[in-house]
Write a protein that holds these residues in place. Structure first.
Motif, short mmCIF file in Angstrom:
data_model
loop_
_atom_site.label_atom_id
_atom_site.label_comp_id
_atom_site.label_asym_id
_atom_site.label_seq_id
_atom_site.Cartn_x
_atom_site.Cartn_y
_atom_site.Cartn_z
N ARG A 45 31.65 -9.68 -21.22
CA ARG A 45 31.61 -8.25 -21.59
C ARG A 45 30.75 -7.46 -20.63
O ARG A 45 29.83 -7.98 -20.02
N ARG A 46 31.03 -6.17 -20.57
CA ARG A 46 30.22 -5.28 -19.72
C ARG A 46 28.92 -4.89 -20.39
O ARG A 46 27.88 -4.75 -19.75
N ASP A 135 27.09 -5.13 -6.87
CA ASP A 135 28.43 -5.65 -6.62
C ASP A 135 28.47 -6.49 -5.35
O ASP A 135 29.28 -7.41 -5.24
N HIS A 141 27.98 -13.96 -11.31
CA HIS A 141 27.79 -13.13 -12.50
C HIS A 141 26.30 -12.97 -12.74
O HIS A 141 25.51 -13.85 -12.46
N SER A 165 26.65 1.61 -17.01
CA SER A 165 27.62 0.91 -17.85
C SER A 165 29.04 1.37 -17.59
O SER A 165 29.98 0.58 -17.67
N SER A 169 30.69 -3.10 -12.17
CA SER A 169 31.78 -4.08 -12.28
C SER A 169 31.49 -5.09 -13.38
O SER A 169 30.36 -5.20 -13.87
N THR A 170 32.50 -5.83 -13.73
CA THR A 170 32.36 -6.84 -14.79
C THR A 170 31.55 -8.04 -14.33
O THR A 170 31.29 -8.94 -15.13
N TRP A 172 28.52 -7.92 -13.74
CA TRP A 172 27.20 -7.75 -14.33
C TRP A 172 27.34 -7.26 -15.77
O TRP A 172 28.06 -6.31 -16.04
N THR A 173 26.64 -7.92 -16.66
CA THR A 173 26.62 -7.55 -18.08
C THR A 173 25.28 -6.89 -18.37
O THR A 173 24.24 -7.35 -17.91
#
Length: 184
Positions: A45-46, A135, A141, A165, A169-170, A172-173
């Motif tokens: 998840r973001r 990014d 991740h 948020s 990009s996805t 990083w949560t």
């Protein structure tokens, strides 16, 4: 290498414990399906929000689960304190990201100084630089934790977190723990 990365460390105006996950507790209470759901969310998840009253173990659970992530995953931890504002929390975040050697195009000190001008455009520029740098990090991740966010009452910080948020990009949560739902 990150330009000015060492200078950020040398001028840190907060306790290093503010950017370190708490040590695991010996008396950790297993929470089965909650732990599985949290780990899955941290990887996919973001934004992840742990919201519960005081004493429910949000910080302990989050610290336990990020410690269980595969070693190639990065974790940047920021513990919020009363009175923290956008400037202080950004300073903490940039210091917490330092171990991952982000390929900054703009020195972290300059990013923090860019916030001092206070305009929305300046915040957008700083957010874009952070997003682009993260990014480009050499990690599959990462998780950015903002713990105890109920202590923060700076609207500028929440606007900034919204920007991150929205566009990050996805890879990083953002994981948030709070006693109340944050104004995002």
């Amino acid at each position: 290498p990150a330009p000015g990365g060492r200078a950020t460390r040398a001028r840190m105006s907060f306790a290093r414990t503010k950017i370190q996950p708490p040590r695991p507790r010996a008396a950790f209470i297993e929470r089965g399906s909650v732990q599985v759901r949290l780990t899955d969310a941290l990887l996919a998840r973001r934004v992840v929000l742990l919201c519960a009253p005081a004493g429910y173990g949000k910080t302990t659970l989050l610290a336990h689960e990020v410690a269980q992530l595969p070693p190639q995953h990065g974790v940047a931890w920021v513990s919020a304190d009363a009175g923290d504002d956008l400037h202080r929390l950004l300073e903490c975040l940039l210091a917490a990201l330092e171990p991952f050697d982000p390929p900054w195009r703009t020195a972290p000190e300059a990013l923090i100084a860019g916030l001092s001008r206070g305009g929305e455009a300046d915040q957008g520029t700083v957010a874009a630089e952070i997003i682009n740098t993260l990014d480009a990090c050499d990690l599959p991740h990462g998780v950015i934790v903002f713990d105890d966010l109920h202590r923060v009452d700076d609207p500028a910080f929440f606007r900034f977190l919204d920007r991150l948020s929205e566009r990050m990009s996805t890879r990083w949560t953002r994981a948030i723990s709070s006693r109340i739902e944050p104004p995002l």
